[in-house]
Write an enzyme that holds these catalytic residues in place. Structure first.
Site, PDB file in Angstrom:
ATOM      1  N   HIS A 109       8.472   2.096   0.678  1.00 42.30           N
ATOM      2  CA  HIS A 109       8.304   3.350   2.177  1.00 42.30           C
ATOM      3  C   HIS A 109      10.277   4.357   1.182  1.00 42.30           C
ATOM      4  O   HIS A 109      10.515   4.140   2.313  1.00 42.30           O
ATOM      5  CB  HIS A 109       8.763   2.571   3.442  1.00 42.30           C
ATOM      6  N   ASN A 182       3.336  -0.685  10.725  1.00 39.74           N
ATOM      7  CA  ASN A 182       2.975   0.331   9.954  1.00 39.74           C
ATOM      8  C   ASN A 182       2.006   0.834  10.879  1.00 39.74           C
ATOM      9  O   ASN A 182       1.679   0.542  12.128  1.00 39.74           O
ATOM     10  CB  ASN A 182       2.325  -0.472   8.629  1.00 39.74           C
TER      11      ASN A 182
HETATM   12 FE1  HDE Z   1       8.127  -4.108   3.926  1.00 37.38          FE
HETATM   13  N1  HDE Z   1       9.647  -3.817   3.098  1.00 37.38           N
HETATM   14  N2  HDE Z   1       7.142  -5.797   2.895  1.00 37.38           N
HETATM   15  N3  HDE Z   1       6.551  -4.131   5.240  1.00 37.38           N
HETATM   16  N4  HDE Z   1       7.909  -2.314   5.415  1.00 37.38           N
HETATM   17  C1  HDE Z   1      10.839  -3.169   2.921  1.00 37.38           C
HETATM   18  O1  HDE Z   1      12.646  -3.267   3.078  1.00 37.38           O
HETATM   19  C2  HDE Z   1       8.426  -6.423   2.270  1.00 37.38           C
HETATM   20  C3  HDE Z   1       5.600  -5.723   5.060  1.00 37.38           C
HETATM   21  C4  HDE Z   1       7.690  -2.095   6.420  1.00 37.38           C
HETATM   22  O2  HDE Z   1      12.281   2.154   7.358  1.00 37.38           O
HETATM   23  C5  HDE Z   1      11.700  -2.955   2.446  1.00 37.38           C
HETATM   24  O3  HDE Z   1      14.659  -1.391   3.309  1.00 37.38           O
HETATM   25  C6  HDE Z   1       7.843  -7.921   1.970  1.00 37.38           C
HETATM   26  C7  HDE Z   1       4.357  -5.532   6.588  1.00 37.38           C
HETATM   27  C8  HDE Z   1       8.343  -0.945   6.341  1.00 37.38           C
HETATM   28  O4  HDE Z   1      13.069   1.520   6.108  1.00 37.38           O
HETATM   29  C9  HDE Z   1      11.597  -4.586   1.965  1.00 37.38           C
HETATM   30  C10 HDE Z   1       6.371  -7.512   2.642  1.00 37.38           C
HETATM   31  C11 HDE Z   1       4.400  -4.322   7.212  1.00 37.38           C
HETATM   32  C12 HDE Z   1       9.598  -0.611   5.926  1.00 37.38           C
HETATM   33  C13 HDE Z   1      10.062  -5.149   2.530  1.00 37.38           C
HETATM   34  C14 HDE Z   1       6.280  -6.503   3.398  1.00 37.38           C
HETATM   35  C15 HDE Z   1       5.691  -3.535   6.645  1.00 37.38           C
HETATM   36  C16 HDE Z   1       9.708  -1.531   4.755  1.00 37.38           C
HETATM   37  C17 HDE Z   1      11.812  -1.969   1.077  1.00 37.38           C
HETATM   38  C18 HDE Z   1       5.562  -9.222   2.490  1.00 37.38           C
HETATM   39  C19 HDE Z   1       4.255  -3.816   8.417  1.00 37.38           C
HETATM   40  C20 HDE Z   1      10.252   1.107   5.785  1.00 37.38           C
HETATM   41  C21 HDE Z   1      13.722  -1.958   2.123  1.00 37.38           C
HETATM   42  C22 HDE Z   1       6.137  -9.997   2.515  1.00 37.38           C
HETATM   43  C23 HDE Z   1       4.100  -4.827   9.570  1.00 37.38           C
HETATM   44  C24 HDE Z   1      11.578   0.646   6.351  1.00 37.38           C
HETATM   45  C25 HDE Z   1      13.445  -2.175   2.906  1.00 37.38           C
HETATM   46  C26 HDE Z   1      12.100   1.157   6.740  1.00 37.38           C
HETATM   47  C27 HDE Z   1      10.237  -1.656   3.748  1.00 37.38           C
HETATM   48  C28 HDE Z   1       9.567  -5.650   1.973  1.00 37.38           C
HETATM   49  C29 HDE Z   1       4.863  -6.209   3.939  1.00 37.38           C
HETATM   50  C30 HDE Z   1       6.362  -2.154   6.916  1.00 37.38           C
HETATM   51  C31 HDE Z   1      11.567  -4.651   0.072  1.00 37.38           C
HETATM   52  C32 HDE Z   1       8.140  -8.871   0.918  1.00 37.38           C
HETATM   53  C33 HDE Z   1       3.186  -6.282   6.740  1.00 37.38           C
HETATM   54  C34 HDE Z   1       7.734   0.353   7.672  1.00 37.38           C
HETATM   55  O5  HDE Z   1      12.653  -5.541   2.187  1.00 37.38           O
END
Ligand code: HDE
Length: 730
Positions: A109, A182
């Site tokens: 992202h 999302n």
């Molecule tokens: Fe994320 N995800 N994600 N994700 N995600 C990040 O956090 C992570 C997942 C989502 O505009 C990171 O600050 C893991 C699902 C958005 O700043 C990180 C898992 C969904 C954004 C991270 C998921 C998301 C992130 C990277 C599986 C939808 C951007 C930078 C367990 C429900 C937020 C940060 C923004 C960002 C980890 C799965 C949505 C690395 C470990 C499912 C919208 O922490």
């Protein structure tokens, strides 16, 4: 008590009440830093209320230590032609700061854009939740939203085929609530431990860092073809949902099941939904690809401009509600993030609306530094045991520590709660709070025992986790109830309209066509697609030159819902043309009256026109008037518009008929299935281009007669034209 953020809260709430009283004549007037607000009996300058928002108007240039700078042009030297002196603290401070201007981008992202706004509940939802921001319909809760793509780096294109992040930070009076969702309701994997594998596979390949911003490559398809739980999300990613027309025309989903807890401690499972007021619609693939080059910033520009012009993007916030006792009544497990709950089975209960009405002042300070975490919740909301959500609760805080340089990222202005947040956490990098008192522990008797715990209460109490009973073995295992990977992918495919199904077939064919290893292509077709739908598998196999599979590899399961019309974007349009953009092509000699009539009619419907000429110079109308243009046809290409209008005027049409850019403009709009209206003499252009009128390609005699044109725009695209348009050169 420490001096913290009430200032920010006061600022935002005050600003919101200003916004709500009436729509400002100029959106610029909402910008912070210049306005004076009536705050009770005193007029208070906004910049005094929010000291960290710097407005340099009328300010002297100074160093970071506050020293006024006399010369910002020349380094201190030993003589005009001599060597620079180390002593020059002004130059060294400036260069040092510059050297460190970039911070690590988000691992996923990274490419995103944000906006401020507010959330307002429709009524008190106290039977469902005690969350304060869902009680008072007169209250506006400030929000900051960041939209993003997942795969590409910060500088990648906006319109690539990808999932979009939809992260909302609610600054509630009880603390921040982050809904980090999302634009698709499911996810690729079921357990957080697989996330690094998935992300490594989808990111550019490690040897050559390609492709940027796309999933059409071997490692992605290798992984997903080996992991059948990804089948449902992958078909969403191959659908039109992955190439949204704009950020404000996307639905948003919390994905996981959460809980709402009311004042009596009763829990309901909920799924969060955002529904945009302008409807949900997408680009067409060729358009998305071209936009990625012609306007890399297409989505962020659209969001920015909509807010600047007062077309504030709006979403309805709603929940699907599942009673605790109904947890096990579905064909799937509601804890499985690869499953959605069909709206036909559990309809969405609307809760309130969100409006985005202010652009950030500074991209880095706000959009880049905002730090979301699904673990940021408030009393009245709680987690479920979804194993993907459980892992996310750890990951987000952890990642901010390396991205934002330490554990004090909550003190960055965009992340600060609007309510007080005293505790005994101290020090660490970038600490900006100056804590008074001597006791940084609890219990203490030195500082009167403060800050103290707050017991849970019906309203305004301390946070209390839902006391779910757990009696289980410690075990590494996936529940059997998570094992059906194909029924909902099939449900999705079967719920699509004909043209949406064709787009999905084309997307699989395109992406797999870029995969070099044949065994990966074949595995996706034989072991994934054949289990979703044999016709889908056959069509993709044909396009890849592979044998068509005769049967799936796992038996299809019986499910209670076989089609969900709510999943098709064909059913998600609002039936109006609000905020749509029409390109008007003109050259010298154009009928000025036709332009006026169109503009008037569009304005009445809340839509917009932009006048485009062969160059950026004004055009002269047949009536002899000089009209300023909004840009040239080359500078504002057809891909940036919803529809095209060509007003008559013999001289203008003669010029456009011999202008390759104008002809290409029309052909491209035609190919991208956009409504086109040619007025009067402009009809000749159809002969030049060998195009025939259709439901959305209209020859109109009277410039007042725009009904059919507007009806076509309200349909978003002329889908019936698609088979014919394929023959037009791209
Ligand atoms: Fe994320 N995800 N994600 N994700 N995600 C990040 O956090 C992570 C997942 C989502 O505009 C990171 O600050 C893991 C699902 C958005 O700043 C990180 C898992 C969904 C954004 C991270 C998921 C998301 C992130 C990277 C599986 C939808 C951007 C930078 C367990 C429900 C937020 C940060 C923004 C960002 C980890 C799965 C949505 C690395 C470990 C499912 C919208 O922490």
């Amino acid at each position: 008590m420490c001096p913290r953020s009430p200032a920010r809260g006061a600022f935002i709430n005050k600003e919101l009440s200003l916004m709500s009283s009436k729509k400002p004549s100029s959106p610029k007037s909402q910008m912070a830093g210049t306005d004076t607000l009536d705050r009770g009996n005193t007029n208070v300058k906004l910049e005094n209320l929010e000291a960290f928002r710097d407005d340099a108007t009328q300010q002297a240039l100074r160093t970071n230590q506050g020293v006024k700078i006399a010369d910002n042009q020349n380094t201190l030297k030993a003589g005009a032609r001599g060597p620079s002196l180390l002593e020059d603290f002004i130059m060294r401070e400036k260069i040092t700061h510059f050297d460190h201007e970039r911070i690590p981008e988000r691992i996923v992202h990274a490419r995103g854009t944000g906006a401020h706004g507010y959330f307002q509940t429709y009524k008190a939802h106290s039977a469902l939740t005690k969350a304060g921001f869902l009680q008072d319909p007169d209250k506006k809760t400030p929000v900051f939203v960041r939209f993003s793509t997942v795969q590409g780096p910060r500088g990648s294109g906006d319109t690539v085929r990808d999932v979009r992040g939809f992260a909302v930070k609610f600054f509630t009076d009880e603390g921040n609530f982050d809904l980090v969702g999302n634009n698709m309701p499911v996810f690729f994997i079921q357990d957080a431990i697989k996330f690094p594998d998935f992300v490594h596979a989808v990111k550019p390949e490690p040897h050559n860092e390609m492709p940027t911003g796309g999933s059409a490559h071997d490692t992605f398809w290798d992984f997903v073809s080996l992991v059948p739980e990804s089948a449902h999300m992958v078909i969403w990613a191959m659908s039109d949902r992955a190439i949204p027309k704009s950020l404000r025309s996307m639905q948003g989903f919390g994905v996981h099941t959460f809980r709402f807890i009311n004042a009596e401690g009763k829990s309901h499972f909920v799924k969060f939904h955002w529904r945009p007021s302008v409807g949900t619609c997408s680009l067409v693939w060729d358009e998305a690809q071209k936009l990625a080059g012609k306007d890399t910033d297409y989505h962020r520009r659209d969001l920015w401009e909509s807010i600047e012009t007062g077309d504030y993007p709006e979403w309805e916030f709603g929940v699907q509600i599942i009673a605790e006792e109904d947890e096990h009544t579905f064909d799937f497990d509601i804890l499985d993030p690869t499953k959605l709950i069909p709206e036909e089975q559990v309809p969405i209960t609307p809760l309130g609306k969100m409006v985005l009405n202010r652009n950030p002042d500074n991209f880095f300070a706000e959009t880049e530094q905002v730090a979301f975490c699904p673990g940021h919740i408030v009393p009245g909301i709680d987690f479920s045991n979804d194993p993907l959500l459980q892992g996310r609760l750890f990951s987000y805080t952890d990642t901010q520590i390396s991205r934002l340089g330490g554990p004090n990222f909550h003190e960055i202005p965009i992340n600060r709660p609007v309510c007080p947040f005293s505790n005994n956490q101290r020090d660490a990098q970038h600490r900006s709070t100056i804590n008074k008192g001597r006791a940084s522990y609890e219990p203490n008797s030195i500082d009167g025992g403060w800050p103290k715990e707050t017991p849970p209460a019906a309203q305004d109490g301390g946070f209390e986790s839902y006391p779910e009973r757990i009696d289980a073995n410690k075990i590494r295992q996936r529940s059997d109830s998570f094992s059906d990977h194909f029924s909902q992918a099939r449900l999705f495919f079967h719920s699509m309209s004909k043209h949406e199904q064709e787009h999905i077939i084309a997307a699989y064919s395109f992406e797999l066509g870029k995969v070099e290893r044949e065994h990966i292509r074949a595995r996706q077709v034989d072991e994934i697609l054949a289990n979703i739908d044999l016709e889908l598998a056959r069509r993709v196999a044909e396009n890849l030159g592979l044998p068509a599979p005769k049967a799936g590899t796992v038996p299809a399961r019986k499910t209670s819902v076989s089609a969900s019309p709510a999943l098709s974007q064909a059913n998600l349009l609002p039936g109006n043309i609000k905020t749509r953009k029409v390109a008007v092509l003109a050259a010298n000699g154009v009928e000025g009256k036709a332009i006026e009539a169109l503009k008037k009619a569009l304005t009445a419907q809340g839509a917009h026109a932009k006048l485009l000429g062969p160059t950026s110079a004004p055009v002269k109308t047949a009536e002899g008037k000089l009209l300023d243009v909004d840009g040239s046809m080359e500078g504002l290409p057809s891909v940036a518009f919803d529809a095209v209008f060509v007003p008559g005027g013999a001289e203008s049409i003669k010029a456009l008929s011999g202008d390759g850019v104008a002809l290409h403009y029309l052909l491209e709009a035609y190919k991208h299935l956009k409504p086109i209206a040619v007025h009067g003499d402009a009809r000749q252009l159809l002969d030049v281009l060998h195009l025939q009128v259709d439901d959305g390609l209209l020859a109109i005699k009277d410039a007042q007669d725009l009904k059919a044109f507007f009806a076509a725009i309200a349909q978003h695209r002329v889908w019936a034209r698609e088979p014919k348009a394929k023959a037009i050169p791209a």
